[in-house]
Write a protein that holds these residues in place. Structure first.
Motif, short mmCIF file in Angstrom:
data_model
loop_
_atom_site.label_atom_id
_atom_site.label_comp_id
_atom_site.label_asym_id
_atom_site.label_seq_id
_atom_site.Cartn_x
_atom_site.Cartn_y
_atom_site.Cartn_z
N ARG A 394 18.05 58.63 -132.51
CA ARG A 394 18.54 58.86 -133.88
C ARG A 394 19.93 59.48 -133.87
O ARG A 394 20.76 59.17 -134.73
CB ARG A 394 17.57 59.77 -134.64
N SER A 395 20.18 60.33 -132.89
CA SER A 395 21.50 60.99 -132.84
C SER A 395 22.61 60.00 -132.53
O SER A 395 23.78 60.33 -132.60
CB SER A 395 21.49 62.10 -131.79
N ARG A 396 22.22 58.77 -132.16
CA ARG A 396 23.22 57.73 -131.92
C ARG A 396 23.32 56.75 -133.09
O ARG A 396 23.99 55.73 -133.00
CB ARG A 396 22.88 56.96 -130.64
N GLY A 397 22.55 57.03 -134.17
CA GLY A 397 22.70 56.21 -135.37
C GLY A 397 21.52 55.30 -135.67
O GLY A 397 21.51 54.63 -136.70
N LEU A 398 20.52 55.25 -134.80
CA LEU A 398 19.36 54.40 -135.08
C LEU A 398 18.44 55.10 -136.09
O LEU A 398 18.22 56.31 -135.99
CB LEU A 398 18.56 54.12 -133.80
N ASP A 441 16.83 45.99 -137.61
CA ASP A 441 17.94 46.76 -137.02
C ASP A 441 18.05 46.50 -135.53
O ASP A 441 19.04 46.81 -134.91
CB ASP A 441 17.69 48.27 -137.18
N GLU A 444 19.22 42.74 -132.12
CA GLU A 444 20.08 42.57 -130.95
C GLU A 444 19.52 43.27 -129.72
O GLU A 444 19.92 42.99 -128.61
CB GLU A 444 21.47 43.16 -131.25
N VAL A 445 18.64 44.22 -129.96
CA VAL A 445 18.18 45.04 -128.86
C VAL A 445 17.01 44.39 -128.14
O VAL A 445 16.87 44.47 -126.93
CB VAL A 445 17.75 46.43 -129.39
N GLU B 73 20.38 60.43 -137.98
CA GLU B 73 21.04 59.13 -137.86
C GLU B 73 22.16 58.97 -138.88
O GLU B 73 23.16 58.31 -138.62
CB GLU B 73 20.02 57.98 -137.99
N ALA B 76 25.12 60.69 -137.49
CA ALA B 76 25.75 59.85 -136.46
C ALA B 76 26.60 58.77 -137.12
O ALA B 76 27.72 58.50 -136.70
CB ALA B 76 24.68 59.23 -135.57
N ARG B 77 26.05 58.17 -138.17
CA ARG B 77 26.77 57.09 -138.84
C ARG B 77 28.02 57.60 -139.55
O ARG B 77 28.98 56.87 -139.73
CB ARG B 77 25.84 56.38 -139.83
N LYS B 100 24.50 48.69 -128.44
CA LYS B 100 24.81 47.65 -129.41
C LYS B 100 24.10 47.95 -130.74
O LYS B 100 24.69 47.83 -131.82
CB LYS B 100 24.37 46.29 -128.87
N ALA B 101 22.84 48.37 -130.63
CA ALA B 101 22.09 48.72 -131.84
C ALA B 101 22.77 49.89 -132.54
O ALA B 101 22.93 49.91 -133.77
CB ALA B 101 20.65 49.08 -131.48
N ALA B 102 23.19 50.89 -131.76
CA ALA B 102 23.84 52.08 -132.33
C ALA B 102 25.18 51.70 -132.97
O ALA B 102 25.46 52.08 -134.11
CB ALA B 102 24.04 53.13 -131.25
N ALA B 105 24.62 49.77 -136.14
CA ALA B 105 24.10 50.63 -137.22
C ALA B 105 25.25 51.41 -137.85
O ALA B 105 25.33 51.56 -139.07
CB ALA B 105 23.03 51.57 -136.67
N ILE B 106 26.14 51.91 -137.00
CA ILE B 106 27.28 52.69 -137.49
C ILE B 106 28.26 51.79 -138.24
O ILE B 106 28.74 52.12 -139.33
CB ILE B 106 27.97 53.42 -136.31
N GLU B 114 29.29 43.26 -137.95
CA GLU B 114 28.73 43.55 -136.64
C GLU B 114 29.55 42.86 -135.56
O GLU B 114 30.13 41.80 -135.81
CB GLU B 114 27.27 43.07 -136.58
N LEU B 162 31.18 54.84 -129.29
CA LEU B 162 30.83 55.08 -130.70
C LEU B 162 31.99 55.70 -131.50
O LEU B 162 31.95 55.72 -132.72
CB LEU B 162 29.58 55.96 -130.79
#
Lengths: 447, 256
Positions: A394-398, A441, A444-445, B73, B76-77, B100-102, B105-106, B114, B162
């Motif tokens: 989550r701290s990376r934006g997920l 979301d 891609e993962v 999150e 982070a964004r 890539k997901a991170a 998302a941002i 994307e 990021l």
């Protein structure tokens, strides 16, 4: 007690009708086997929650309903056919509808010489004595009541016979579908795989019936792996959410024989697998991998027994469970090392991920070691998603949902990746993706 | 960029932060030093939104917004990045897929398209060079089987990918040998810029030889008791913290 006795009587009566109907067509040795099997069943009766082997599994749905034999001529709905695994499988394909071989949906051509693929029923008719030494050899009389019922009632199934030294390049697909009008019915399916000395083959068993209704599939698979041969068996169970599924695998391994079993249970209201692997000569090797995914009030139960009777055999068992909602998982794994089975190398691991507060797993890994020079290890872990890992993602934006899904995916993925049959792996991956929220979301993962 | 006013926070049952004030402007690097248990890591975690901490008083404004009201999150964004003291191993998820997901998302949050797979891989390759991270590690599962130094380099690598506005480095130097420290510090220095602020939490003055801060703050018992320029770090290295612990906390907040 009277209820139990009535159940036995019902099955016996049903067997008498069945035997009268098929007396002429079945060879004498098979009739004897069937009669012995129903006698064993009547002796044992259906399991109750007092039976050690069923202690954590609600047997009610399996014993309360009066299952009528499923109609093999029932029309198969289009959605059932659409769900059959087809893409990517180019070898022999045997489709069974309500336990009966469906030639129109199947292809018996394995695309090469040295391997014979047939419907059990056809083979019993065309060569009545051919399977006498094999059918019922691997399943011992100590198998459970459902294996006895299968031995008594099964008429059809898949037979794969690989000649010595032959390598079967394409996996053989055995797919079972059920069709019915919603009344509780039972289908029996029996699969026999005989891998001759030094041969190699892979068999995929698929069970999937999207229709509703509490019908039962009772499947037994016997595998005989002769000296230095290899059999890979992949079982994909993705039955509809109300269906009941009971399956037995019995495998016998010769000298330096290898067995790899991958069992994926994704569906059914109640799914029970009994595995019985026995090393009958030195140098054998077996891998048993399993994954069960539960939600709602669904139950999955695996009972396994690996018996090391001879020296220098190795067994690796790794089962994982993902349980959400009020799901209940049961893992009971017994590794027996007989006196004299020196240099046994056995590893058994069960890991479970609980995604809700109500989710429950009973995990019982057991070792019974009667030899003194062996290497045996077992373990079991059951827990929730790691909060530190969740926060990291989550701290990376997920999003939290995506992070949970990703970690759940990661938990399952190492076992899924070990299934080297790509079309099968894709089916499992797609199923997991469909059941993990927030995958948009993660498009891609996830591969 | 960041304004912390009278921040009080608890970890579990114990009060850790007891009235912390700090202001950080774009382009600045602030070092937070202090003895064990002074609240350095708690500050980093509270800013990133780690569950398990309760803010009991005070406020944190980030780009004028109430940072504490945002989920981790969302922070982070919005451009907040925490380099973890103990990066988490995540088996079965490759760095590439995870980043890539991170990244997407941002980007989505910022209304950007994307990145496609090729552009993204090119970006990763370029950023991996910033911290001299082996491409093989980039493809492996997140932190799985990485050495301590590799994990820390992976944190800075993620930061490079990021491109946060506010980076919080939580003891990124601890446990690193001098060569690894130099690589990590060089990576951080290359990411310094007029639009980016950094808060460098450290236990050792040594890091500040390589990442030269604009301001140094000393945290004692949950409050900043002294603020100064980069030369203060040397004084702390010589004199330790005990002399500050005895002084009353009568100092202006650094960086205004």
């Amino acid at each position: 007690m009277t209820v139990v006795a009535e159940d036995r009587d019902a099955y016996r009566a049903s067997f008498e009708r069945f035997a009268a109907l098929h007396a002429a067509s079945a060879p004498a040795w098979l009739r004897e086997q069937r009669t012995a099997a129903i006698a064993r069943f009547v002796e044992k009766g259906l399991p109750t929650s007092r039976d050690e082997a069923w202690r954590h599994t609600p047997v009610g749905p399996l014993v309360r309903a009066r299952f009528e034999p499923a109609d093999p001529d029932a029309p198969v709905p289009a959605d059932v056919l659409a769900a059959l695994p087809r893409d990517g499988f180019s070898g022999a394909r045997l489709v069974f509808v309500n336990g009966r071989f469906a030639p129109g949906l199947s292809s018996l051509d394995p695309g090469q010489a040295g391997v014979e693929v047939a419907s059990l029923r056809e083979l019993l008719r065309s060569q009545p004595g051919r399977l006498q030494p094999w059918l019922g050899r691997a399943v011992s009389g100590q198998a459970g009541a459902f294996a006895d019922l299968n031995a008594a009632f099964a008429e059809d199934g898949a037979v794969v016979i690989v000649a010595p030294g032959q390598v079967v390049r394409q996996p053989v697909l055995v797919a079972h579908v059920a069709a019915g009008n919603g009344t509780p019915s039972v289908s029996y399916l029996r699969t026999l795989v005989l891998a001759g000395r030094g041969s190699e083959c892979r068999v995929v068993e698929s069970y999937g019936s999207p229709d509703a209704g509490a019908s039962l599939v009772n499947a037994v698979t016997e595998i005989v792996v002769e000296d230095n041969a290899f059999v890979g068996r992949y079982k994909l169970q993705r039955e509809g959410g109300e269906r009941l599924h009971v399956a037995t695998l019995a495998a016998r391994l010769g000298r330096d024989a290898r067995l790899a079993d991958h069992s994926i249970a994704l569906g059914a209201a109640l799914s029970r697998d009994d595995l019985d692997v026995r090393f009958e000569a030195e140098g054998g090797d077996c891998v048993l991998n399993g994954l069960f995914v539960l939600d709602g009030r669904r139950v999955a139960d695996t009972h396994s027994r690996i018996e090391h009777r001879e020296p220098h055999c190795s067994s690796r068992q790794h089962y994982k469970g993902i349980v959400d909602g009020h799901g209940r998982g049961v893992f009971n794994g017994l590794v027996v090392v007989r006196p004299g089975a020196q240099k046994t190398d056995a590893l058994q691991m069960n890991q479970n991920l609980l995604l809700s507060r109500q989710a429950l797993v009973h995990s019982t890994p057991q070792l019974e070691i009667l030899a003194d020079d062996v290497k045996c290890k077992h373990g079991s872990t059951t827990g929730q998603l790691d909060p530190a890992a969740l926060f990291y993602l989550r701290s990376r934006g997920l999003s939290e949902t995506a992070a949970r899904s990703l970690l759940t995916w990661a938990f399952a993925s190492d076992l899924v990746r070990k299934m080297e049959i790509e079309p099968l792996r894709r089916i499992v991956e797609r199923h997991l993706q469909a059941h993990l929220p927030g995958v948009a979301d993660l498009a891609e993962v996830l591969p | 960029m960041l304004e912390i006013k009278n921040l009080h926070a608890r970890a579990g049952e114990s009060d850790i932060l007891r009235g912390l004030d700090l202001a950080v402007r774009a382009g600045e690097v602030h070092a937070i030093m202090g003895p064990n248990g002074s609240g350095k890591s708690t500050l980093a975690h509270v800013l990133a939104g780690r569950p398990g901490y309760t803010v009991t008083d005070g406020e944190v404004l980030y780009k004028g917004k109430d940072l504490l009201a945002l989920a981790p999150e969302e922070r982070a964004r919005e451009g907040v990045f925490l380099a973890f003291q103990y990066p988490v191993e995540i088996a079965g998820v490759s760095n590439v897929y995870f980043l890539k997901a991170a990244t997407n998302a941002i980007r989505k949050h910022r209304g950007l398209p994307e990145l496609d797979a090729l552009d993204f891989l090119a970006l990763l390759k370029q950023k991996a060079k910033v911290v001299d991270l082996d491409e093989d590690l980039v493809k492996r599962a997140v932190n799985e089987g990485f050495s301590g130094g590799e994990k820390k380099r992976n944190e800075i690598f993620q930061m490079a990918v990021l491109e946060p506005s506010l980076a919080i480095l939580d003891e990124t130097d601890s446990g690193l040998d001098i060569d690894a420290l130099r690589i990590v510090a060089e990576g951080v220095n290359r990411l310094r810029g007029p639009e980016r602020a950094m808060i460098v939490v450290t236990h050792y003055q040594r890091l500040l030889n390589y990442i030269v801060p604009d301001f140094v703050h000393v945290l004692v018992e949950g409050r900043i008791v002294r603020s100064g320029g980069k030369e203060m770090a040397l004084e702390l290295e010589e004199r330790g913290y005990s002399w500050l612990e005895k002084e009353p906390a009568a100092v202006p907040a650094g960086g205004r």
